[in-house]
Design a protein around this motif. Structure first.
Motif, PDB file in Angstrom:
ATOM      1  N   ALA A  45       0.808  -1.222   0.000  1.00 48.80           N
ATOM      2  CA  ALA A  45       0.000   0.000   0.000  1.00 48.80           C
ATOM      3  C   ALA A  45       0.839   1.269   0.000  1.00 48.80           C
ATOM      4  O   ALA A  45       0.458   2.268  -0.631  1.00 48.80           O
ATOM      5  CB  ALA A  45      -0.942   0.009   1.210  1.00 48.80           C
ATOM      6  N   THR A  46       1.982   1.245   0.716  1.00 51.85           N
ATOM      7  CA  THR A  46       2.768   2.473   0.875  1.00 51.85           C
ATOM      8  C   THR A  46       4.185   2.369   0.333  1.00 51.85           C
ATOM      9  O   THR A  46       4.877   3.379   0.251  1.00 51.85           O
ATOM     10  CB  THR A  46       2.835   2.854   2.368  1.00 51.85           C
ATOM     11  OG1 THR A  46       3.500   1.807   3.102  1.00 51.85           O
ATOM     12  CG2 THR A  46       1.439   3.045   2.937  1.00 51.85           C
ATOM     13  N   GLY A  47       4.639   1.160   0.010  1.00 51.26           N
ATOM     14  CA  GLY A  47       5.977   1.014  -0.531  1.00 51.26           C
ATOM     15  C   GLY A  47       7.067   0.810   0.495  1.00 51.26           C
ATOM     16  O   GLY A  47       8.254   0.808   0.147  1.00 51.26           O
ATOM     17  N   GLY A  48       6.744   0.626   1.755  1.00 53.92           N
ATOM     18  CA  GLY A  48       7.760   0.422   2.788  1.00 53.92           C
ATOM     19  C   GLY A  48       7.138   0.086   4.118  1.00 53.92           C
ATOM     20  O   GLY A  48       5.907   0.088   4.272  1.00 53.92           O
ATOM     21  N   GLY A  49       7.987  -0.229   5.099  1.00 53.11           N
ATOM     22  CA  GLY A  49       7.526  -0.553   6.443  1.00 53.11           C
ATOM     23  C   GLY A  49       7.652   0.642   7.365  1.00 53.11           C
ATOM     24  O   GLY A  49       8.025   1.753   6.961  1.00 53.11           O
ATOM     25  N   THR A  97       6.664   8.747   6.406  1.00 60.01           N
ATOM     26  CA  THR A  97       6.656   7.876   7.584  1.00 60.01           C
ATOM     27  C   THR A  97       5.340   8.005   8.343  1.00 60.01           C
ATOM     28  O   THR A  97       4.765   7.005   8.789  1.00 60.01           O
ATOM     29  CB  THR A  97       7.834   8.223   8.502  1.00 60.01           C
ATOM     30  OG1 THR A  97       9.056   8.112   7.765  1.00 60.01           O
ATOM     31  CG2 THR A  97       7.882   7.284   9.693  1.00 60.01           C
ATOM     32  N   VAL A  98       4.847   9.232   8.490  1.00 66.06           N
ATOM     33  CA  VAL A  98       3.561   9.443   9.164  1.00 66.06           C
ATOM     34  C   VAL A  98       2.438   8.770   8.380  1.00 66.06           C
ATOM     35  O   VAL A  98       1.541   8.141   8.956  1.00 66.06           O
ATOM     36  CB  VAL A  98       3.290  10.938   9.345  1.00 66.06           C
ATOM     37  CG1 VAL A  98       1.904  11.173   9.929  1.00 66.06           C
ATOM     38  CG2 VAL A  98       4.339  11.561  10.247  1.00 66.06           C
ATOM     39  N   THR A  99       2.481   8.862   7.054  1.00 66.95           N
ATOM     40  CA  THR A  99       1.458   8.217   6.231  1.00 66.95           C
ATOM     41  C   THR A  99       1.500   6.709   6.391  1.00 66.95           C
ATOM     42  O   THR A  99       0.450   6.051   6.480  1.00 66.95           O
ATOM     43  CB  THR A  99       1.664   8.608   4.759  1.00 66.95           C
ATOM     44  OG1 THR A  99       1.593  10.032   4.640  1.00 66.95           O
ATOM     45  CG2 THR A  99       0.593   7.985   3.885  1.00 66.95           C
ATOM     46  N   ARG A 100       2.688   6.131   6.443  1.00 64.64           N
ATOM     47  CA  ARG A 100       2.792   4.683   6.634  1.00 64.64           C
ATOM     48  C   ARG A 100       2.269   4.262   8.004  1.00 64.64           C
ATOM     49  O   ARG A 100       1.595   3.241   8.132  1.00 64.64           O
ATOM     50  CB  ARG A 100       4.245   4.243   6.464  1.00 64.64           C
ATOM     51  CG  ARG A 100       4.753   4.327   5.029  1.00 64.64           C
ATOM     52  CD  ARG A 100       6.233   4.047   4.952  1.00 64.64           C
ATOM     53  NE  ARG A 100       6.718   4.171   3.584  1.00 64.64           N
ATOM     54  CZ  ARG A 100       7.997   4.106   3.235  1.00 64.64           C
ATOM     55  NH1 ARG A 100       8.923   3.911   4.163  1.00 64.64           N
ATOM     56  NH2 ARG A 100       8.355   4.230   1.976  1.00 64.64           N
ATOM     57  N   ALA A 101       2.582   5.052   9.032  1.00 63.35           N
ATOM     58  CA  ALA A 101       2.087   4.721  10.369  1.00 63.35           C
ATOM     59  C   ALA A 101       0.560   4.801  10.410  1.00 63.35           C
ATOM     60  O   ALA A 101      -0.103   3.923  10.988  1.00 63.35           O
ATOM     61  CB  ALA A 101       2.698   5.672  11.404  1.00 63.35           C
ATOM     62  N   ARG A 102      -0.023   5.821   9.796  1.00 59.71           N
ATOM     63  CA  ARG A 102      -1.484   5.917   9.750  1.00 59.71           C
ATOM     64  C   ARG A 102      -2.088   4.748   8.979  1.00 59.71           C
ATOM     65  O   ARG A 102      -3.113   4.183   9.387  1.00 59.71           O
ATOM     66  CB  ARG A 102      -1.886   7.230   9.077  1.00 59.71           C
ATOM     67  CG  ARG A 102      -1.778   8.457   9.972  1.00 59.71           C
ATOM     68  CD  ARG A 102      -2.136   9.698   9.161  1.00 59.71           C
ATOM     69  NE  ARG A 102      -2.536  10.810  10.011  1.00 59.71           N
ATOM     70  CZ  ARG A 102      -2.913  11.986   9.556  1.00 59.71           C
ATOM     71  NH1 ARG A 102      -2.948  12.198   8.251  1.00 59.71           N
ATOM     72  NH2 ARG A 102      -3.278  12.951  10.380  1.00 59.71           N
ATOM     73  N   THR A 103      -1.463   4.397   7.867  1.00 62.48           N
ATOM     74  CA  THR A 103      -1.975   3.277   7.068  1.00 62.48           C
ATOM     75  C   THR A 103      -1.926   1.986   7.860  1.00 62.48           C
ATOM     76  O   THR A 103      -2.866   1.173   7.809  1.00 62.48           O
ATOM     77  CB  THR A 103      -1.166   3.140   5.772  1.00 62.48           C
ATOM     78  OG1 THR A 103      -1.203   4.385   5.060  1.00 62.48           O
ATOM     79  CG2 THR A 103      -1.726   2.033   4.893  1.00 62.48           C
ATOM     80  N   TRP A 104      -0.858   1.766   8.625  1.00 61.43           N
ATOM     81  CA  TRP A 104      -0.767   0.538   9.416  1.00 61.43           C
ATOM     82  C   TRP A 104      -1.830   0.522  10.513  1.00 61.43           C
ATOM     83  O   TRP A 104      -2.417  -0.533  10.781  1.00 61.43           O
ATOM     84  CB  TRP A 104       0.620   0.412  10.030  1.00 61.43           C
ATOM     85  CG  TRP A 104       0.789  -0.850  10.793  1.00 61.43           C
ATOM     86  CD1 TRP A 104       1.107  -2.081  10.312  1.00 61.43           C
ATOM     87  CD2 TRP A 104       0.611  -1.016  12.220  1.00 61.43           C
ATOM     88  NE1 TRP A 104       1.133  -2.999  11.325  1.00 61.43           N
ATOM     89  CE2 TRP A 104       0.840  -2.384  12.498  1.00 61.43           C
ATOM     90  CE3 TRP A 104       0.289  -0.165  13.258  1.00 61.43           C
ATOM     91  CZ2 TRP A 104       0.750  -2.893  13.796  1.00 61.43           C
ATOM     92  CZ3 TRP A 104       0.200  -0.671  14.540  1.00 61.43           C
ATOM     93  CH2 TRP A 104       0.436  -2.018  14.796  1.00 61.43           C
ATOM     94  N   LEU A 105      -2.094   1.655  11.143  1.00 59.28           N
ATOM     95  CA  LEU A 105      -3.146   1.713  12.164  1.00 59.28           C
ATOM     96  C   LEU A 105      -4.501   1.352  11.568  1.00 59.28           C
ATOM     97  O   LEU A 105      -5.327   0.697  12.220  1.00 59.28           O
ATOM     98  CB  LEU A 105      -3.195   3.109  12.789  1.00 59.28           C
ATOM     99  CG  LEU A 105      -2.003   3.521  13.672  1.00 59.28           C
ATOM    100  CD1 LEU A 105      -2.137   4.967  14.101  1.00 59.28           C
ATOM    101  CD2 LEU A 105      -1.882   2.614  14.882  1.00 59.28           C
ATOM    102  N   ARG A 106      -4.752   1.763  10.320  1.00 59.06           N
ATOM    103  CA  ARG A 106      -6.017   1.395   9.679  1.00 59.06           C
ATOM    104  C   ARG A 106      -6.036  -0.075   9.278  1.00 59.06           C
ATOM    105  O   ARG A 106      -7.070  -0.738   9.372  1.00 59.06           O
ATOM    106  CB  ARG A 106      -6.251   2.274   8.445  1.00 59.06           C
ATOM    107  CG  ARG A 106      -6.473   3.742   8.754  1.00 59.06           C
ATOM    108  CD  ARG A 106      -7.098   4.461   7.570  1.00 59.06           C
ATOM    109  NE  ARG A 106      -6.282   4.338   6.378  1.00 59.06           N
ATOM    110  CZ  ARG A 106      -5.350   5.209   6.003  1.00 59.06           C
ATOM    111  NH1 ARG A 106      -5.123   6.270   6.756  1.00 59.06           N
ATOM    112  NH2 ARG A 106      -4.666   5.042   4.899  1.00 59.06           N
ATOM    113  N   LEU A 107      -4.886  -0.611   8.837  1.00 63.07           N
ATOM    114  CA  LEU A 107      -4.845  -2.006   8.393  1.00 63.07           C
ATOM    115  C   LEU A 107      -5.154  -2.971   9.529  1.00 63.07           C
ATOM    116  O   LEU A 107      -5.870  -3.957   9.334  1.00 63.07           O
ATOM    117  CB  LEU A 107      -3.464  -2.324   7.797  1.00 63.07           C
ATOM    118  CG  LEU A 107      -3.170  -1.788   6.402  1.00 63.07           C
ATOM    119  CD1 LEU A 107      -1.735  -2.084   6.003  1.00 63.07           C
ATOM    120  CD2 LEU A 107      -4.134  -2.392   5.385  1.00 63.07           C
TER     121      LEU A 107
END
Length: 401
Positions: A45-49, A97-107
């Protein structure tokens, strides 16, 4: 900052948290338990961890911006990298990084994006400028809640009041909680929890969304989000709760309590359907030419009609799930083979390093040294013999001359 209006129905399927501290502890526990399982989806979804430190920092910023009673209405600004406001400024993290953290919280189900962020239209910006707000967009609005995918197996660390057994979530009637000072009427806390007053009976009968009375809560049988006790929750009710908690659930599926849908979903729940199957059903019917209504007059009957259009024993996501299972098994086999090869190589390397200082290497070095010494001695003797033969030959030629 002004925000876009959010309809009350958008919150109807979302539970509440106990507190910000407990939710943040739950975020850390879910990361340690389920990050490796959800990392492939995050990378796709975001291209990284994302690291635990970044997730905790972003979650802390959202928790500070949310309603301390429910965890809802969390809308912190994202900000710009290097700016002075927003999550990027308070956490010192980059925008990606903030976008990836938000995406993980939603996942993982720790946060639900109730209203996505967007730029304001020209008319909205004119109305905002008249009120002194010069910003150019609406920020996204989140609801923070426990993860249904990774429930906390540990016992409840928060003491529960004696008069309030069970969980306190949206729509639940709380018994025995006194109102605020000076209040003599039922009090609603942010539209989520109804408290009783001394003038009301101790076990008031709660009302469903259409006015039908339902059984009040009893000790040990706290009501769930949409009616019915946890101990008597049926598979059909659980299926409806999971569907309503998903982001793709249509609005007409939120008009009644989950127990009202149990009859329509009993066959699907018995066949092993999940919330993903119900969402995929709507997608499949749309792609095959059926028109899905956005506001049916009788939602429950309409859902029964949609289920009758397909074979209830064939789940819509059965084939994708089988493919995903096969791919996971193949990846697991490849990873296991790579780990075994790495362990074998590491063991061989350690054996070779240990052999450098062992008795075998010492004996081999001694034998090599002895061989080299003997070879040098033989070369010196051969050279001496050659020189002696050459001298005799020269002397012999001189005697003939």
């Amino acid at each position: 900052m002004a925000r876009a209006s959010v309809e009350p129905i958008s919150w109807s399927a979302l539970p509440c948290w106990w507190s910000a501290e407990r939710w943040l502890a739950h975020v850390v526990a879910v990361y340690r338990r389920g990050y490796l399982l959800t990392r492939p989806q995050l990378v796709a979804a975001t291209g990284g961890g994302v690291s635990l430190r970044a997730v905790h920092a972003v979650a802390t910023a959202h928790a500070r911006a949310g309603d301390y009673r429910t965890g809802r209405c969390s809308r912190p600004l994202l900000g710009v990298t290097g700016g002075t406001t927003g999550i990027t400024a308070t956490t010192q993290l980059g925008k990606r990084t903030v976008t990836r953290a938000r995406t993980w919280l939603r996942l993982v189900g720790l946060a639900t994006e109730v209203a996505p962020g967007r730029h304001r239209s020209f008319i909205e910006r004119l109305a905002s400028w008249e009120r002194g707000d010069t910003r150019r967009g609406w920020t996204a609005e989140y609801a923070l809640h426990p993860s249904p995918r990774f429930p906390d197996p540990a016992p409840d660390p928060v003491p529960i009041p004696v008069d309030n057994p069970g969980r306190v979530i949206a729509g639940q009637t709380v018994r025995g909680t006194p109102p605020r000072s000076g209040s003599s009427s039922p009090e609603r806390s942010d539209g989520n929890v109804v408290t009783s007053t001394p003038n009301q009976p101790s076990t008031p009968a709660a009302r469903d969304e259409d006015g039908a009375a339902r059984r009040a809560t009893t000790p040990g049988h706290a009501q769930d989000d949409f009616g019915g006790s946890e101990g008597s929750r049926t598979p059909a009710t659980a299926l409806m709760l999971d569907w309503r908690a998903s982001e793709r659930c249509p609005r007409w599926a939120r008009q009644y309590g989950a127990h009202r849908w149990s009859g329509a979903l009993s066959a699907a729940a018995a066949a092993g359907w999940t919330a993903r199957d119900l969402n995929q059903l709507l997608t499949d019917l749309t792609t095959t030419g059926h028109q899905i209504l956005t506001a049916p007059r009788r939602p429950i009957s309409y859902l029964c009609h949609l289920l009758n259009l397909v074979d209830i024993n064939e789940r819509p996501t059965a084939i994708p799930d089988a493919q995903a299972t096969a791919e996971l098994a193949a990846r697991t086999a490849r990873t296991t083979a790579q780990l075994n090869a790495r362990d074998t190589h590491t063991a061989a390397r350690h054996t070779a390093v240990a052999a450098l200082t062992g008795p075998g290497r010492a004996a081999a070095l001694t034998a090599a040294h002895t061989t080299a010494t003997n070879a040098a001695h033989r070369r010196s003797e051969q050279e001496a013999a050659d020189r002696l033969a050459l001298a005799e030959h020269v002397q012999h030629r001189r005697g003939h001359q």
